[in-house]
Design a protein around this motif. Structure first.
Motif, mmCIF file in Angstrom:
data_model
loop_
_atom_site.group_PDB
_atom_site.id
_atom_site.type_symbol
_atom_site.label_atom_id
_atom_site.label_comp_id
_atom_site.label_asym_id
_atom_site.label_seq_id
_atom_site.Cartn_x
_atom_site.Cartn_y
_atom_site.Cartn_z
ATOM 1 N N ARG A 1 1.550 1.246 13.133
ATOM 2 C CA ARG A 1 1.133 2.546 12.522
ATOM 3 C C ARG A 1 -0.770 2.927 12.802
ATOM 4 O O ARG A 1 -1.911 2.479 12.091
ATOM 5 C CB ARG A 1 0.631 2.353 10.846
ATOM 6 C CG ARG A 1 1.429 1.431 10.201
ATOM 7 C CD ARG A 1 2.449 1.295 9.108
ATOM 8 N NE ARG A 1 2.286 2.230 8.219
ATOM 9 C CZ ARG A 1 1.952 2.737 6.874
ATOM 10 N NH1 ARG A 1 0.153 1.623 7.427
ATOM 11 N NH2 ARG A 1 1.150 3.723 6.144
ATOM 12 N N PRO A 2 -1.231 3.827 13.649
ATOM 13 C CA PRO A 2 -2.286 3.956 14.407
ATOM 14 C C PRO A 2 -3.388 4.537 12.825
ATOM 15 O O PRO A 2 -2.992 5.650 12.113
ATOM 16 C CB PRO A 2 -2.706 5.033 15.287
ATOM 17 C CG PRO A 2 -1.141 4.679 15.945
ATOM 18 C CD PRO A 2 -0.054 4.110 14.721
ATOM 19 N N GLY A 3 -4.966 4.242 12.727
ATOM 20 C CA GLY A 3 -5.360 5.095 11.405
ATOM 21 C C GLY A 3 -5.590 4.287 10.477
ATOM 22 O O GLY A 3 -5.299 4.453 9.517
ATOM 23 N N ARG A 4 -4.661 3.046 10.419
ATOM 24 C CA ARG A 4 -4.118 3.523 8.612
ATOM 25 C C ARG A 4 -3.900 1.697 8.428
ATOM 26 O O ARG A 4 -3.912 1.222 9.259
ATOM 27 C CB ARG A 4 -2.301 3.835 8.717
ATOM 28 C CG ARG A 4 -2.473 5.502 8.634
ATOM 29 C CD ARG A 4 -0.995 5.651 8.567
ATOM 30 N NE ARG A 4 0.265 5.674 9.297
ATOM 31 C CZ ARG A 4 1.520 6.416 9.290
ATOM 32 N NH1 ARG A 4 1.915 6.176 7.728
ATOM 33 N NH2 ARG A 4 2.172 5.689 10.742
ATOM 34 N N THR A 5 -3.515 1.801 7.068
ATOM 35 C CA THR A 5 -3.325 -0.288 6.460
ATOM 36 C C THR A 5 -2.280 -0.462 5.586
ATOM 37 O O THR A 5 -1.920 0.574 4.628
ATOM 38 C CB THR A 5 -4.245 -0.051 6.188
ATOM 39 O OG1 THR A 5 -5.816 -0.442 6.503
ATOM 40 C CG2 THR A 5 -4.749 -1.500 5.658
ATOM 41 N N PRO A 6 -1.331 -0.962 6.863
ATOM 42 C CA PRO A 6 -1.610 -1.704 7.050
ATOM 43 C C PRO A 6 -1.042 -1.206 8.960
ATOM 44 O O PRO A 6 -0.723 -0.125 8.726
ATOM 45 C CB PRO A 6 -0.641 -2.471 7.187
ATOM 46 C CG PRO A 6 0.746 -2.306 6.178
ATOM 47 C CD PRO A 6 -0.058 -1.539 5.456
ATOM 48 N N GLY A 7 -2.021 -2.255 9.410
ATOM 49 C CA GLY A 7 -1.607 -1.390 11.243
ATOM 50 C C GLY A 7 -0.108 -1.368 12.053
ATOM 51 O O GLY A 7 -0.025 -1.124 12.762
ATOM 52 N N PRO B 1 0.759 -1.354 -0.114
ATOM 53 C CA PRO B 1 -0.053 0.115 -0.191
ATOM 54 C C PRO B 1 0.722 1.307 0.173
ATOM 55 O O PRO B 1 1.977 1.472 -0.020
ATOM 56 C CB PRO B 1 -0.988 -0.044 1.237
ATOM 57 C CG PRO B 1 -0.835 -1.765 1.606
ATOM 58 C CD PRO B 1 0.476 -2.224 1.153
ATOM 59 N N ASP B 2 0.383 2.107 -0.201
ATOM 60 C CA ASP B 2 1.435 3.339 -0.831
ATOM 61 C C ASP B 2 1.654 4.178 0.510
ATOM 62 O O ASP B 2 0.663 4.080 1.856
ATOM 63 C CB ASP B 2 -0.108 4.472 -0.935
ATOM 64 C CG ASP B 2 0.139 4.616 -3.072
ATOM 65 O OD1 ASP B 2 0.778 4.238 -3.321
ATOM 66 O OD2 ASP B 2 -1.251 5.001 -2.654
ATOM 67 N N GLY B 3 2.398 4.567 0.533
ATOM 68 C CA GLY B 3 3.537 4.979 1.909
ATOM 69 C C GLY B 3 4.330 3.822 2.448
ATOM 70 O O GLY B 3 5.173 4.591 3.623
ATOM 71 N N VAL B 4 3.901 2.082 2.600
ATOM 72 C CA VAL B 4 4.665 1.702 3.023
ATOM 73 C C VAL B 4 5.937 1.415 3.488
ATOM 74 O O VAL B 4 7.215 1.693 4.649
ATOM 75 C CB VAL B 4 3.656 0.236 3.373
ATOM 76 C CG1 VAL B 4 4.615 -0.677 4.052
ATOM 77 C CG2 VAL B 4 2.601 -0.038 4.200
ATOM 78 N N ALA B 5 6.499 1.523 1.623
ATOM 79 C CA ALA B 5 7.558 1.315 1.272
ATOM 80 C C ALA B 5 8.329 2.776 1.511
ATOM 81 O O ALA B 5 9.947 2.872 2.032
ATOM 82 C CB ALA B 5 8.409 0.728 -0.473
ATOM 83 N N GLU B 6 8.025 3.605 1.664
ATOM 84 C CA GLU B 6 8.321 4.900 1.912
ATOM 85 C C GLU B 6 9.159 5.554 3.177
ATOM 86 O O GLU B 6 10.069 5.970 3.795
ATOM 87 C CB GLU B 6 7.858 5.863 1.434
ATOM 88 C CG GLU B 6 7.543 6.502 0.188
ATOM 89 C CD GLU B 6 6.853 5.487 -0.846
ATOM 90 O OE1 GLU B 6 6.454 5.487 -1.941
ATOM 91 O OE2 GLU B 6 5.896 4.948 -0.181
ATOM 92 N N GLU B 7 7.793 4.612 4.036
ATOM 93 C CA GLU B 7 8.076 4.911 5.578
ATOM 94 C C GLU B 7 9.015 3.778 6.385
ATOM 95 O O GLU B 7 9.856 3.928 6.555
ATOM 96 C CB GLU B 7 7.029 4.389 6.269
ATOM 97 C CG GLU B 7 6.926 4.219 7.814
ATOM 98 C CD GLU B 7 5.431 4.127 8.105
ATOM 99 O OE1 GLU B 7 5.000 4.312 9.634
ATOM 100 O OE2 GLU B 7 4.492 4.441 7.533
#
Length: 488
Positions: free
Chosen positions: A68-74, A40-46
């Motif tokens: 990662r509260p409130g986001r997917t994946p958690g 999902p978007d943002g996971v690789a960057e994070e």
């Protein structure tokens, strides 16, 4: 066992594991490895930002969990995979099982270049490190029940994952058999467990000899060791005989379901874990069942001589002479050197009656093994350089450890006895070597095609370590299956 699925795209993203490798340059931080399936978007960057901030090295088995509260994946789990080879992924899979033990489900994304062997290592690590032994159903069930493995082409990894599942299942079986307390486990019980595992498969042939048959056929070593117990000895003979097999291997495993030392009684600290003294038998039985499950085109016959070495008025005595299968006699002055007596019977029977191409025995035979090689490495003996090299390569590929030891010609004279053909336990030091030399005397025409593994120390782990869990390790199942696969 954990439910493991191969998927080309995720259908559940509670917790995602992102692989991390060491940096190529010494002064560069470890970095996440691009995965074959987009996350999902943002996971690789994070993950790329978190790895250097967390000072990750990327070594195999290193983990960091990020909420990662409130986001997917958690939850995002950074997972060190080292060089990304099978060994590194095995360690990583074990670390993942422990780091995510409180999760219910995890998705792990493999790099695009990950080989089927890497997937095999991951799955073996996951399934072996998540093993727990319980004699009863008491206690909480583990939270982690499922792992999804994301790859671009699941079909390309299916075979490797199935082999990993089978290997792990058989290793876990050997661990279960070895961990079972001796208040439950005796020779008859062990034979019954093998019968239950075989079921009604027509391609597996099982014969169990009881005390009367052992006496009639001259298995004097098994009878002598088992004579002190109210639970009579057994000899399990399990045969996987696939059509078209061109190689016949006999595996022999020591099966002392409890060892008091007999009249040469052990001190309490040395006796308390003697339920593990049948780990060799457990390993060769599980390996044979695994060969059948994988349908390896190699005939495999397993012999598991089973006995309880107990202290009683009917126990065999130091100084007794034992007549083994085939007629060779041995004098024993130490009833705690019982394993070689039952193995000698089985080896002699294999040589004289089964005529295999290759003969391998596994045994928790001596404490001297640990003195020489420590807790993780088995001692390997063979006069056949090629056979030794092939088995050592299989042991290494399986993630286990063994070291080849010598069979010195000038030690053989110490096996001489004034009462019998051989002395089974001469007090000359070099305990593991002398035991191997004694067994060699029963190999006959197979002397140059025989291999002995003394695996007492690595059959048990004092704590969790990579894919090992505290207790029985199932040592030898993975190695034997790897080796048998090469013969196929």
């Amino acid at each position: 066992m954990l439910a493991i699925r191969l998927l080309a795209e995720p259908d559940r993203l509670d917790t995602v594991a992102q692989p991390v490798r060491p940096a190529e340059a010494d002064d560069a931080p470890a970095a996440p490895v691009p995965t074959a399936v987009a996350l999902p978007d943002g996971v690789a960057e994070e993950a790329a930002a978190l790895a250097p901030a967390a000072r990750l090295t990327g070594r195999a088995g290193e983990t960091r969990m990020q909420l990662r509260p409130g986001r997917t994946p958690g939850r995002l789990l950074l997972l060190g995979v080292g060089a990304g080879d099978e060994a590194g992924w095995r360690v990583a899979g074990a670390a993942l099982a422990r780091a995510a033990k409180d999760e219910t489900h995890v998705t792990v994304a493999l790099p695009a270049e990950a080989s089927p062997a890497a997937a095999r290592g991951l799955v073996e690590g996951l399934l072996l490190a998540s093993y727990r032994f319980r004699l009863t159903d008491a206690g909480d069930a583990p939270a982690l029940t499922g792992v999804d493995v994301l790859v671009a082409d699941p079909a390309g990894y299916t075979s490797a994952v199935e082999v990993a599942r089978t290997t792990a299942r058989m290793t876990r079986l050997a661990r279960d058999l070895t961990n079972t307390p001796s208040s439950v486990k005796n020779p008859e019980w062990f034979a019954g467990q093998v019968a239950a595992a075989v079921g009604d498969r027509p391609d597996l042939h099982l014969r169990v000899r009881g005390p009367q048959e052992l006496a009639a056929e001259g298995f004097g070593g098994v009878l002598a060791v088992g004579n002190g117990s109210a639970n009579g000895p057994r000899l399990v003979e399990l045969d996987w005989r696939p059509a078209g097999a061109r190689t016949h291997v006999v595996l022999v495993g020591k099966g002392i379901t409890f060892d008091t030392g007999g009249i040469s009684v052990k001190p309490v600290p040395a006796m308390k874990l003697m339920r593990k003294d049948m780990a060799g038998a457990a390993a060769v039985v599980a390996a044979t069942l695994g060969a059948a499950a994988l349908r390896l085109p190699v005939r495999v016959t397993t012999l598991a001589p089973l006995a309880e070495n107990m202290l009683s008025g009917s126990a065999f005595r130091p100084g007794d002479v034992v007549r083994h299968h085939g007629g060779v006699t041995s004098e024993t002055t130490n009833s705690d050197a019982e394993g070689r007596l039952v193995l000698a019977d089985a080896i002699s029977y294999a040589v004289q009656q089964l005529a295999p191409d290759l003969l391998v025995d596994l045994a928790t035979l001596t404490g001297a093994n640990a003195v020489a090689l420590g807790k993780r490495t088995a001692a390997l003996y063979s006069e056949n350089d090629r056979l030794a090299a092939e088995v050592l390569a299989a042991v290494d590929a399986a993630g286990e450890a063994a070291w080849r030891m010598p069979l010195p010609a000038d030690y053989v004279e110490h096996l001489g006895s004034e009462l019998a053909d051989l002395h089974s336990s001469p007090d000359r030091g070099a305990g593991s070597v002398m035991a191997a030399l004694f067994l060699r005397e029963f190999t006959g025409d197979l002397r140059d095609r025989w291999l002995h593994i003394d695996m007492s120390a690595p059959s048990w782990a004092e704590g969790d370590d990579a894919e090992l869990t505290r207790g029985a390790t199932g040592w030898g199942v993975r190695s034997m299956l790897r080796w048998l696969a090469t013969l196929a």
